[in-house]
Design an enzyme around this catalytic site. Structure first.
Site, PDB file in Angstrom:
ATOM      1  N   HIS A  35     -15.562   1.605  -4.133  1.00 48.20           N
ATOM      2  CA  HIS A  35     -14.157   1.523  -3.760  1.00 48.20           C
ATOM      3  C   HIS A  35     -13.852   0.257  -2.971  1.00 48.20           C
ATOM      4  O   HIS A  35     -12.694  -0.149  -2.890  1.00 48.20           O
ATOM      5  CB  HIS A  35     -13.790   2.760  -2.941  1.00 48.20           C
ATOM      6  CG  HIS A  35     -12.327   3.036  -2.897  1.00 48.20           C
ATOM      7  ND1 HIS A  35     -11.568   3.222  -4.019  1.00 48.20           N
ATOM      8  CD2 HIS A  35     -11.469   3.136  -1.843  1.00 48.20           C
ATOM      9  CE1 HIS A  35     -10.308   3.425  -3.670  1.00 48.20           C
ATOM     10  NE2 HIS A  35     -10.220   3.380  -2.364  1.00 48.20           N
ATOM     11  N   ASP A  91     -17.356   4.020  -7.844  1.00 46.80           N
ATOM     12  CA  ASP A  91     -16.244   4.348  -6.942  1.00 46.80           C
ATOM     13  C   ASP A  91     -16.092   5.869  -6.919  1.00 46.80           C
ATOM     14  O   ASP A  91     -15.563   6.468  -7.862  1.00 46.80           O
ATOM     15  CB  ASP A  91     -14.946   3.692  -7.433  1.00 46.80           C
ATOM     16  CG  ASP A  91     -13.813   3.895  -6.419  1.00 46.80           C
ATOM     17  OD1 ASP A  91     -12.783   3.204  -6.533  1.00 46.80           O
ATOM     18  OD2 ASP A  91     -13.965   4.753  -5.511  1.00 46.80           O
ATOM     19  N   SER A  96      -6.022   1.202  -4.712  1.00 50.74           N
ATOM     20  CA  SER A  96      -6.149   2.641  -4.428  1.00 50.74           C
ATOM     21  C   SER A  96      -4.766   3.306  -4.427  1.00 50.74           C
ATOM     22  O   SER A  96      -4.108   3.286  -5.474  1.00 50.74           O
ATOM     23  CB  SER A  96      -6.877   2.801  -3.114  1.00 50.74           C
ATOM     24  OG  SER A  96      -7.431   4.068  -3.061  1.00 50.74           O
ATOM     25  N   TYR A 124       0.849  -1.194   0.000  1.00 45.69           N
ATOM     26  CA  TYR A 124       0.000   0.000   0.000  1.00 45.69           C
ATOM     27  C   TYR A 124       0.883   1.241   0.000  1.00 45.69           C
ATOM     28  O   TYR A 124       1.070   1.874  -1.000  1.00 45.69           O
ATOM     29  CB  TYR A 124      -0.971  -0.021   1.190  1.00 45.69           C
ATOM     30  CG  TYR A 124      -1.925   1.157   1.200  1.00 45.69           C
ATOM     31  CD1 TYR A 124      -1.717   2.241   2.040  1.00 45.69           C
ATOM     32  CD2 TYR A 124      -3.015   1.204   0.334  1.00 45.69           C
ATOM     33  CE1 TYR A 124      -2.564   3.337   2.028  1.00 45.69           C
ATOM     34  CE2 TYR A 124      -3.874   2.300   0.307  1.00 45.69           C
ATOM     35  CZ  TYR A 124      -3.641   3.349   1.162  1.00 45.69           C
ATOM     36  OH  TYR A 124      -4.480   4.441   1.132  1.00 45.69           O
TER      37      TYR A 124
HETATM   38  O1  LIG Z   1      -9.879  10.183   1.045  1.00 42.99           O
HETATM   39  C1  LIG Z   1      -9.853   9.604   2.093  1.00 42.99           C
HETATM   40  N1  LIG Z   1      -8.820   8.830   2.505  1.00 42.99           N
HETATM   41  C2  LIG Z   1      -7.688   8.578   1.630  1.00 42.99           C
HETATM   42  C3  LIG Z   1      -8.071   7.601   0.527  1.00 42.99           C
HETATM   43  O2  LIG Z   1      -9.138   7.004   0.552  1.00 42.99           O
HETATM   44  N2  LIG Z   1      -7.192   7.425  -0.480  1.00 42.99           N
HETATM   45  C4  LIG Z   1      -5.902   8.092  -0.615  1.00 42.99           C
HETATM   46  C5  LIG Z   1      -5.442   7.740  -2.032  1.00 42.99           C
HETATM   47  C6  LIG Z   1      -6.524   6.941  -2.664  1.00 42.99           C
HETATM   48  C7  LIG Z   1      -7.435   6.476  -1.570  1.00 42.99           C
HETATM   49  C8  LIG Z   1      -7.056   5.083  -1.045  1.00 42.99           C
HETATM   50  O3  LIG Z   1      -5.863   4.804  -0.948  1.00 42.99           O
HETATM   51  O4  LIG Z   1      -7.979   4.345  -0.637  1.00 42.99           O
HETATM   52  O5  LIG Z   1     -10.869   9.640   3.029  1.00 42.99           O
HETATM   53  C9  LIG Z   1     -11.931  10.550   2.744  1.00 42.99           C
HETATM   54  C10 LIG Z   1     -11.749  11.781   3.604  1.00 42.99           C
HETATM   55  C11 LIG Z   1     -12.799  12.224   4.401  1.00 42.99           C
HETATM   56  C12 LIG Z   1     -12.669  13.360   5.163  1.00 42.99           C
HETATM   57  C13 LIG Z   1     -11.486  14.070   5.146  1.00 42.99           C
HETATM   58  C14 LIG Z   1     -10.434  13.630   4.350  1.00 42.99           C
HETATM   59  C15 LIG Z   1     -10.558  12.466   3.580  1.00 42.99           C
END
Ligand SMILES: O=C(NCC(=O)N1CCC[C@H]1C(=O)O)OCc1ccccc1
Length: 708
Positions: free
Chosen positions: A678, A639, A552, A471
């Site tokens: 997702h 997603d 992701s 990851y």
């Molecule tokens: O985006 C994310 N988290 C990071 C995320 O889901 N990412 C980051 C990169 C792509 C994807 C993953 O790796 O699942 O959570 C949503 C959120 C809510 C409130 C404030 C900030 C963020």
């Protein structure tokens, strides 16, 4: 595999210049999910990939084996609310877990909420449960087709009956009850135009915080906080354990918060904007509310403590100069979370070389009292409350599907009691496997990276099929977990599993996270490529049998690695990946990821992003060494965490490049699932389908010696 002909997407050259650098893009029109040619692109790619996966009987055999393995009874970590115990349960193949309750620890369980009744295909999922302190009322979130959007419903627990209203357009905000049980604070996004079902790609901006009084309709909700000048600010809030305060956090990235609070005693009837006192006004550290004693508030924070510690802030004198350290930072272990339980105890979860430690401290003195005995593994779930003497914790490991322990401080037994032990129905015997934790050097800077390696016991080490999973970001730690899919890889392919804890994660605190983000993001890719080289050098596997997998941010990892080192891997699986590092911040919640990736709108980050952006570093293989591994890119139409546009554009570019090369024999394919998102809330039937697709692809493309 027969020389495949890939669908040819229209190429439309878009030339843009950023900070003097000209960047071309050819498939931007695929960013519109509703355009006919986007739908055509998706259908044509599925029409190549599905037959490739499903021809012959491999898919059916693997699907059957996985289904058999999956069919074992599962339990979630229970929580006590009022006098009842609530927990999720699955007989094995139910699409969604069912929420049951028990009147006592050993009475029979009764159905409380069965989300399987909400849809015929299991695509409506229970996203979260929030009980009032006394357990009499429940706010629960429903999500559809895997989207982040949540519909909030309310239920009288005793009558097990819903209230009439549904709150729409909420996401990324856990509802929190006022202690008079009159209603909840919750977050809501303003929907500019069009749909909000998870298939839209527009940015989620201008979140506002409302107070909803139970039984009323949503349009009567009270707006209690909004920050119109900060469209990318997002909020979370918790009513304090005493009920007198609203602890309020502001985020705009995926880490570091502002900390405000409102004294709810000033507004017994919530009737308008809350008046906040600002405690933290700079985005520089994480803060988690633990509990408070009167005006003294306890937080877990990494401020001045990269491995996190517990501090005390007196809200009557909140200036930083008055803050006190309550539990010192551990020199090596990472303080991962803290709960207040049994009035005056703190349950602390540490990670020690990626393995869980669970210990109890006194809330009076902060002093250590005792720790629970644990094997090497992970506390995956925990429940407890300041008002309750009972806690539950859910332990898992690579070879332990799940054990749920119960501990009652009012009895304080010498050992915790096993409440439920998950058993795998099939003839799974953990003694057939061995787990090692190795530390290997990264080619980036020699840093020692821990890696768990799981394989069949009693076999001499010789090259075998190997699945290397990573990851590497967002302070997310990849601790041991149980997965039948991965054990199926070991069983069906006589395979080896490897989990390197590459940088960008939280395994060794903020330093580990910082060494894998922004300008150090390449460390993550180097750490992962070094893991592959370590496994080959030590004879665990060889290129033709080595597959990499990530989802992701882990999909970005896979995309960057097949561009940078196509010679290392036999196959690559990229799920719901981020591939366009110049435009990720324009869609849905992508702007929040700037905290790890940096902003493409800032020159200092732009050049760094362009260097590794998968979409912008696709090559045409000019020799065997540059041939891409067999690659399967998977995404889904709902997603809205990582829009499928990333995967569509990346595969269109890969196809365009490899089409011009006679060296590319390995297949490069796209699979787009429908009514899926997702990952959260995905029904078991779709999880098994996706796992079957992946294992079948690997069976077809890796050099696997075993017969199914
Ligand atoms: O985006 C994310 N988290 C990071 C995320 O889901 N990412 C980051 C990169 C792509 C994807 C993953 O790796 O699942 O959570 C949503 C959120 C809510 C409130 C404030 C900030 C963020």
């Amino acid at each position: 595999a027969p020389m495949l002909t890939y669908p040819v997407a229209r190429r439309e050259e878009i030339k843009e210049t950023f900070f003097g650098k000209e960047v071309n893009e050819y498939y931007r029109f695929l960013e519109d999910p509703d355009a006919e040619e986007t739908k055509k692109f998706v259908d044509e790619n599925n029409a190549v990939t599905k037959p490739f996966l499903e021809e012959g009987d491999t898919w059916k055999i693997i699907n059957q084996r996985l289904t058999n393995l999956w069919e074992y009874e599962k339990f979630g970590c229970p929580g006590k609310h009022g006098s009842r115990y609530f927990y999720s349960h699955n007989t094995g193949l139910q699409n969604q877990n069912v929420i049951y309750y028990q009147e006592s620890l050993n009475s029979e369980r009764k159905v409380f909420i069965d989300p399987n009744k909400l849809s015929s295909d299991g695509t409506i999922a229970l996203q979260s449960l929030h009980f009032t302190k006394d357990g009499s009322l429940l706010a629960y979130g429903i999500s559809e087709s895997g989207s982040d959007w949540v519909k909030i419903k309310f239920r009288d627990v005793e009558k097990n009956q819903d209230f009439p209203e549904t709150l729409e357009n909420s996401k990324f905000f856990r509802p929190t009850w006022t202690h008079n049980n009159k209603g909840v604070f919750y977050g809501r996004f303003m929907i500019k135009d069009g749909k909000a079902d998870g298939s839209e790609t527009c940015a989620s901006e201008n979140q506002k915080v409302y107070y909803h009084r139970i039984g009323e309709s949503q349009e009567n909700d009270i707006l209690v906080a909004e920050f119109p000048d900060e469209p990318n600010w997002r909020f979370s809030a918790e009513v304090s354990d005493c009920g007198n305060y609203l602890v309020f956090f502001v985020m705009f990235g995926c880490n570091d918060q502002l900390l405000y609070f409102a004294d709810l005693r000033k507004t017994p009837e919530i009737n308008g904007k809350l008046e906040f006192t600002k405690v933290v006004t700079k985005f520089e550290s994480d803060y988690d509310y633990i509990t408070n004693e009167e005006s003294v508030f306890y937080f877990r924070t990494n401020k001045g403590a990269p491995n996190y510690r517990v501090i005390a802030i007196d809200f009557n004198a909140p200036d930083e100069a008055n803050w006190k350290t309550f539990i010192e930072e551990h020199p090596k272990n990472v303080l991962d979370w803290v709960y207040c339980v049994n009035k005056n105890k703190l349950a602390l979860h540490y990670m020690e070389d990626v393995k869980s430690v669970l210990q109890i401290h006194s809330l009076e003195s902060g002093r250590f009292e005792f720790k629970f005995p644990l094997e090497h593994g992970t506390i995956q779930g925990f429940s407890g409350d300041k008002d309750s003497s009972e806690i539950f914790y859910h332990f898992v490991s690579f070879l332990i599907p799940g054990v749920i322990y119960h501990y009652d401080f009012s009895v304080s037994p010498t050992e915790p009691v096993i409440f439920k032990e998950v058993k795998i129905a099939t003839n799974f015997n953990r003694d057939n496997y061995t787990i090692e934790q190795k530390f290997y050097p990264s080619s980036a800077d020699g840093e020692k990276i821990p890696m768990f390696i799981i394989r069949k016991k009693g076999k001499e080490i010789k090259p075998q099929p190997c699945l290397l999973y990573g990851y590497g970001g967002f302070n997310i730690s990849i601790q041991p977990s149980f997965s039948v899919t991965l054990l199926a890889f070991v069983d069906l392919f006589d395979g080896v599993l490897a989990y390197p804890n590459i940088r960008g994660g939280g395994e060794y605190g903020e330093k580990w996270h910082n060494d894998g983000r922004l300008h150090k993001k390449q460390n993550v890719f180097d750490d992962f490529q070094s893991a592959a080289e370590y496994l080959v050098k030590n004879n665990y596997t060889q290129k033709s049998q080595l597959a990499i997998q990530g989802g992701s941010n882990g999909g970005l990892l896979v995309g960057a690695c097949i561009n940078q080192r196509p010679d290392l891997f036999g196959a690559a699986i990229a799920q719901v990946g981020v591939f366009d590092m110049l435009r990720f911040h324009k869609f849905t919640i992508g702007s929040a990821w700037i905290s790890d990736f940096g902003s493409p709108d800032e020159e200092v980050h732009f050049h760094n992003l362009l260097k590794y952006s998968p979409l912008h570093n696709v090559h045409t293989p000019k020799n065997e060494k540059e041939e891409y591994p067999a690659t399967l890119v998977l995404t889904a139409d709902h997603d809205d965490r990582v829009s499928p546009l990333h995967s569509l554009k990346f595969v269109a570019s890969l196809h365009e490049s490899i089409r011009q090369s006679t060296y590319q024999k390995n297949p490069v394919m796209l699979r787009v699932y429908t009514k899926s998102g997702h990952g959260f809330g995905k029904p078991v039937s779709k999880r098994i389908e996706e796992a079957t697709d992946i294992l079948t692809f690997l069976y077809r493309t890796l050099d696997v010696k075993t017969e199914l």
